[in-house]
Scaffold this motif. Structure first.
Motif, PDB file in Angstrom:
ATOM      1  N   ARG A  67      47.202  33.546  45.800  1.00 45.62           N
ATOM      2  CA  ARG A  67      46.180  32.566  45.429  1.00 45.62           C
ATOM      3  C   ARG A  67      45.644  32.896  44.039  1.00 45.62           C
ATOM      4  N   PRO A  68      45.356  31.881  43.233  1.00 45.34           N
ATOM      5  CA  PRO A  68      44.734  32.154  41.944  1.00 45.34           C
ATOM      6  C   PRO A  68      43.340  32.742  42.148  1.00 45.34           C
ATOM      7  N   ILE A  69      42.981  33.676  41.287  1.00 48.69           N
ATOM      8  CA  ILE A  69      41.672  34.310  41.374  1.00 48.69           C
ATOM      9  C   ILE A  69      40.661  33.441  40.639  1.00 48.69           C
ATOM     10  N   ARG A  70      39.649  32.983  41.358  1.00 49.34           N
ATOM     11  CA  ARG A  70      38.608  32.173  40.738  1.00 49.34           C
ATOM     12  C   ARG A  70      37.871  33.022  39.708  1.00 49.34           C
ATOM     13  N   PRO A  71      37.705  32.515  38.490  1.00 48.23           N
ATOM     14  CA  PRO A  71      37.001  33.314  37.482  1.00 48.23           C
ATOM     15  C   PRO A  71      35.529  33.488  37.852  1.00 48.23           C
ATOM     16  N   VAL A  72      35.130  34.716  38.105  1.00 51.16           N
ATOM     17  CA  VAL A  72      33.746  35.038  38.429  1.00 51.16           C
ATOM     18  C   VAL A  72      33.295  36.168  37.516  1.00 51.16           C
ATOM     19  N   ASP A  73      31.994  36.298  37.370  1.00 43.84           N
ATOM     20  CA  ASP A  73      31.428  37.327  36.495  1.00 43.84           C
ATOM     21  C   ASP A  73      31.076  38.563  37.315  1.00 43.84           C
ATOM     22  N   LEU A  74      31.871  39.602  37.167  1.00 42.93           N
ATOM     23  CA  LEU A  74      31.602  40.877  37.841  1.00 42.93           C
ATOM     24  C   LEU A  74      31.244  41.951  36.822  1.00 42.93           C
ATOM     25  N   SER A  75      30.633  41.544  35.735  1.00 46.93           N
ATOM     26  CA  SER A  75      30.328  42.486  34.660  1.00 46.93           C
ATOM     27  C   SER A  75      29.306  43.542  35.073  1.00 46.93           C
ATOM     28  N   ASP A  76      28.556  43.300  36.139  1.00 43.28           N
ATOM     29  CA  ASP A  76      27.597  44.293  36.608  1.00 43.28           C
ATOM     30  C   ASP A  76      28.111  45.065  37.818  1.00 43.28           C
TER      31      ASP A  76
END
Length: 209
Positions: free
Chosen positions: A139-148
């Motif tokens: 499955r394509p990985i949904r772009p999410v912000d895991l910068s923290d």
């Protein structure tokens, strides 16, 4: 104790400022399996340890698989949502800091933690994943912000249950979402050798200091 949707064990923390460790067991284990590991990794942390709700021939799991190494990805997604709801409910019920929850998972439990990181950003700030695979196969990985988010990955190059390429793929996926990933590869198989445990303890000590 209400089950909050999952049979679980909760042990309050004894060290102010220590995180809550969400302990996610491997296939065939239960909510008691990783309690000692949690105490070793972060002494004084609160421990929240649920039991996986999927029954595979009498073995507790977090999600269904179609066969060895092939996950039912639709079930992974649904079960991650259930787990996220449980974490939110437990955080409220036990008066925990929602910004201080860290997952610790082994094998199937590590896969569930990884799915939760990718599908429910903001729920977990740290995760230590041992013998882990990339859970959203194909499955394509949904772009999410895991910068923290900071993640420790311990994986064996001789692991025949979870090939090392799977752990490397997950590390790449997390980094693409801006997570900080420390990966430690060891020469062993599907386990948690002392060297990796010590590395993870040091990582947690740095993360919580």
């Amino acid at each position: 104790m209400a089950d909050l949707g999952f049979t679980h064990v909760f042990r309050p923390g004894s060290h102010p400022g220590a995180p809550t460790l969400l302990l996610l067991h491997g296939t065939g284990a239960d909510e008691y399996d990783l309690l000692e590991l949690g105490q070793v990794l972060v002494p004084g942390a609160a421990l929240l340890s649920p039991r996986g709700r999927v029954d595979e021939n009498g073995a507790n799991r977090w999600f269904r698989r179609l066969r060895e190494g092939v996950f039912d990805v639709d079930d992974v997604i649904a079960r991650a949502a259930e787990l996220a709801d449980f974490v939110r409910a437990a955080t409220a019920a036990y008066g925990l800091d929602p910004a201080a929850t860290a997952a610790v998972g082994f094998s199937n439990g590590a896969n569930m933690a990884a799915a939760t990181l990718l599908l429910h950003p903001g729920l977990l700030r740290r995760a230590a994943l041992f013998a882990v695979a990339a859970p959203l196969q194909g499955r394509p990985i949904r772009p999410v912000d895991l910068s923290d988010v900071s993640v420790f990955v311990g994986a064996g190059v001789a692991d025949t249950v979870t090939p090392i390429d799977q752990a490397r793929l997950l590390a790449d996926q997390l980094r693409e979402c801006s997570a900080t990933v420390q990966m430690h590869e060891h020469p062993g198989g599907h386990g948690l050798p002392p060297e990796v445990l010590n590395r993870a303890r040091q990582w947690f000590a740095g993360a919580v200091s």
